[in-house]
Design an enzyme around this catalytic site. Structure first.
Site, PDB file in Angstrom:
ATOM      1  N   ASP A  82       0.845  -1.203   0.000  1.00  0.00           N
ATOM      2  CA  ASP A  82       0.000   0.000   0.000  1.00  0.00           C
ATOM      3  C   ASP A  82       0.884   1.259   0.000  1.00  0.00           C
ATOM      4  O   ASP A  82       1.897   1.307   0.713  1.00  0.00           O
ATOM      5  CB  ASP A  82      -0.858  -0.075   1.284  1.00  0.00           C
ATOM      6  CG  ASP A  82      -1.915   1.004   1.380  1.00  0.00           C
ATOM      7  OD1 ASP A  82      -2.383   1.472   0.328  1.00  0.00           O
ATOM      8  OD2 ASP A  82      -2.283   1.365   2.524  1.00  0.00           O
ATOM      9  N   HIS A  83       0.511   2.257  -0.786  1.00  0.00           N
ATOM     10  CA  HIS A  83       1.172   3.575  -0.769  1.00  0.00           C
ATOM     11  C   HIS A  83       2.695   3.523  -0.757  1.00  0.00           C
ATOM     12  O   HIS A  83       3.343   4.077   0.145  1.00  0.00           O
ATOM     13  CB  HIS A  83       0.733   4.369   0.467  1.00  0.00           C
ATOM     14  CG  HIS A  83      -0.604   4.984   0.290  1.00  0.00           C
ATOM     15  ND1 HIS A  83      -0.866   5.989  -0.603  1.00  0.00           N
ATOM     16  CD2 HIS A  83      -1.782   4.716   0.895  1.00  0.00           C
ATOM     17  CE1 HIS A  83      -2.128   6.306  -0.550  1.00  0.00           C
ATOM     18  NE2 HIS A  83      -2.717   5.551   0.340  1.00  0.00           N
ATOM     19  N   HIS A 180      -7.235   9.441   5.138  1.00  0.00           N
ATOM     20  CA  HIS A 180      -6.675   8.408   6.007  1.00  0.00           C
ATOM     21  C   HIS A 180      -6.815   8.831   7.471  1.00  0.00           C
ATOM     22  O   HIS A 180      -6.698  10.012   7.784  1.00  0.00           O
ATOM     23  CB  HIS A 180      -5.192   8.188   5.681  1.00  0.00           C
ATOM     24  CG  HIS A 180      -4.961   7.657   4.301  1.00  0.00           C
ATOM     25  ND1 HIS A 180      -4.348   8.398   3.318  1.00  0.00           N
ATOM     26  CD2 HIS A 180      -5.267   6.476   3.733  1.00  0.00           C
ATOM     27  CE1 HIS A 180      -4.277   7.675   2.214  1.00  0.00           C
ATOM     28  NE2 HIS A 180      -4.832   6.503   2.432  1.00  0.00           N
ATOM     29  N   GLY A 181      -7.031   7.874   8.364  1.00  0.00           N
ATOM     30  CA  GLY A 181      -7.187   8.190   9.786  1.00  0.00           C
ATOM     31  C   GLY A 181      -8.645   8.429  10.123  1.00  0.00           C
ATOM     32  O   GLY A 181      -9.523   8.256   9.280  1.00  0.00           O
ATOM     33  N   GLY A 209      -9.042   5.314   2.914  1.00  0.00           N
ATOM     34  CA  GLY A 209      -9.590   6.080   4.032  1.00  0.00           C
ATOM     35  C   GLY A 209     -10.999   5.662   4.402  1.00  0.00           C
ATOM     36  O   GLY A 209     -11.837   6.501   4.755  1.00  0.00           O
ATOM     37  N   ALA A 210     -11.281   4.367   4.358  1.00  0.00           N
ATOM     38  CA  ALA A 210     -12.664   3.922   4.604  1.00  0.00           C
ATOM     39  C   ALA A 210     -13.030   3.920   6.083  1.00  0.00           C
ATOM     40  O   ALA A 210     -14.223   3.876   6.424  1.00  0.00           O
ATOM     41  CB  ALA A 210     -12.880   2.535   4.012  1.00  0.00           C
ATOM     42  N   SER A 211     -12.039   3.971   6.982  1.00  0.00           N
ATOM     43  CA  SER A 211     -12.367   3.974   8.422  1.00  0.00           C
ATOM     44  C   SER A 211     -13.188   5.201   8.768  1.00  0.00           C
ATOM     45  O   SER A 211     -12.821   6.322   8.402  1.00  0.00           O
ATOM     46  CB  SER A 211     -11.091   3.989   9.266  1.00  0.00           C
ATOM     47  OG  SER A 211     -10.407   2.774   9.122  1.00  0.00           O
ATOM     48  N   ALA A 232      -7.700   0.642   7.653  1.00  0.00           N
ATOM     49  CA  ALA A 232      -6.537   0.552   8.546  1.00  0.00           C
ATOM     50  C   ALA A 232      -6.917   0.993   9.960  1.00  0.00           C
ATOM     51  O   ALA A 232      -6.912   0.205  10.907  1.00  0.00           O
ATOM     52  CB  ALA A 232      -5.392   1.418   8.020  1.00  0.00           C
ATOM     53  N   THR A 233      -7.300   2.261  10.110  1.00  0.00           N
ATOM     54  CA  THR A 233      -7.504   2.836  11.447  1.00  0.00           C
ATOM     55  C   THR A 233      -8.570   2.102  12.248  1.00  0.00           C
ATOM     56  O   THR A 233      -8.427   1.933  13.464  1.00  0.00           O
ATOM     57  CB  THR A 233      -7.877   4.334  11.306  1.00  0.00           C
ATOM     58  OG1 THR A 233      -6.905   4.947  10.465  1.00  0.00           O
ATOM     59  CG2 THR A 233      -7.902   5.028  12.644  1.00  0.00           C
TER      60      THR A 233
HETATM   61  P1  13P Z   1      -8.003   4.363   7.052  1.00  0.00           P
HETATM   62  O1  13P Z   1      -6.902   4.388   8.037  1.00  0.00           O
HETATM   63  O2  13P Z   1      -8.810   5.602   7.065  1.00  0.00           O
HETATM   64  O3  13P Z   1      -8.843   3.142   7.168  1.00  0.00           O
HETATM   65  O4  13P Z   1      -7.326   4.312   5.593  1.00  0.00           O
HETATM   66  C1  13P Z   1      -6.794   3.125   5.136  1.00  0.00           C
HETATM   67  C2  13P Z   1      -6.172   3.289   3.801  1.00  0.00           C
HETATM   68  O5  13P Z   1      -6.694   3.941   2.945  1.00  0.00           O
HETATM   69  C3  13P Z   1      -4.914   2.593   3.560  1.00  0.00           C
HETATM   70  O6  13P Z   1      -4.316   2.996   2.376  1.00  0.00           O
END
Ligand code: 13P
Length: 291
Positions: A82-83, A180-181, A209-211, A232-233
């Site tokens: 990722d990234h 993200h976050g 950034g789905a969190s 992720a978050t």
């Molecule tokens: P979040 O931390 O908002 O879930 O983002 C995850 C993400 O997009 C990882 O690339």
């Protein structure tokens, strides 16, 4: 089974207006939580790492654990980077068996971004590895990558079309209002923009950034073409909370207790997100036999 390419997973999900959940992992227990959760619901899953996770855990350890875990289960599992801004790290990912990668040229100007992404696509496709690219700038914090609100910029549909044509990428991450976050308020996704971008390009879209994005918004984004959902978050928070709860007992010192609790907490969220992506039972469409 052995790790699979995420190409077929994402494309099949895209055709059926579902999304493959992609979870950022950090260690043995988070890998176990994601794969056990996916196995219990018979969902395909993408395990992904950021450069920061590789720095922390070591690429050989991560790849070996994920490959060993995949062999233990019969659901399709892909391993994704990722990234990643570094060509050299991508080479390493291919060396240890990652099955897809995201090359992130967000800090380059358009021409350099295209050149970087094209070089990765050429190399990765030679070994049947799929490439995710990003155009526009997704805001927020991930690892040491910080994009503040003022620097975040929405994906321009015409530029997205050009970028896909210029680079040959397989999936496109777009900036449409997520970050993200965690969010301070409720994130407002630009659904019209998603629809417009998807109508102009013929590759599946990726939601970063789905969190913290409301379920209804995620579902609507999936219906419009988001076929990979990055989370992720929302795994990190329950993990930290579970560890703190166990360690509230000053006599507790057994990693199997606090990391075990963390694994269960993460697994619960993983299963919720799989249901949100509508991939419960989807593994059966990839040759997995019902027992
Ligand atoms: P979040 O931390 O908002 O879930 O983002 C995850 C993400 O997009 C990882 O690339």
């Amino acid at each position: 089974m052995a790790l699979v390419s995420s190409y077929e997973l994402i494309h099949k999900a895209w055709e059926q207006k579902k999304a493959i959940p992609a979870f950022n992992i950090h260690n043995l227990e988070t890998i176990q939580a994601v794969i056990e959760g996916a196995d219990e619901l018979k969902s395909p899953v993408i395990i992904q790492t950021t450069p920061g996770t590789l720095k922390h855990a070591g690429i050989e350890y991560v790849a070996a654990i994920v490959k060993a875990a995949a062999l233990k289960y019969d659901i399709p599992i892909a391993l994704h980077m990722d990234h990643c801004p570094s060509f050299d790290t991508i080479v390493n990912c291919l060396r240890v068996g990652y099955t897809s990668v995201m090359i992130d040229g967000a800090n380059c100007d358009y021409a350099d971004n295209v050149e970087l992404v094209r070089s990765v696509v050429k190399m990765a496709h030679a070994v049947n590895v799929q490439v995710e690219g990003e155009i526009g700038k997704i805001g927020g914090v991930e690892d040491d990558m910080f994009v503040n609100e003022a620097d975040a910029s929405f994906t321009i549909p015409e530029e997205a079309k050009q970028f896909v044509e210029d680079t040959g990428i397989d999936t496109l991450a777009v900036a449409i209002g997520t970050a993200h976050g965690m969010y301070k308020g409720e994130p407002k996704l630009d659904f019209e923009r998603i629809e417009k971008i998807q109508s102009m390009i013929n590759v599946p879209l990726v939601l970063h950034g789905a969190s913290g994005v409301p379920d209804e918004s995620v579902k609507r984004a999936i219906a419009l073409g988001m076929a990979k959902i990055n989370i992720a978050t929302e795994l990190k928070n329950p993990m930290a909370a579970a560890i703190k709860e166990v360690l509230a007992n000053p006599d507790e010192n057994d990693p199997r207790n606090y990391m075990g609790a963390a694994r269960e907490a993460v697994k619960k969220v993983v299963k919720d997100k799989i249901r949100l992506c509508q991939t419960e039972g989807f593994a059966y469409e990839f040759g997995v036999v019902k027992k």
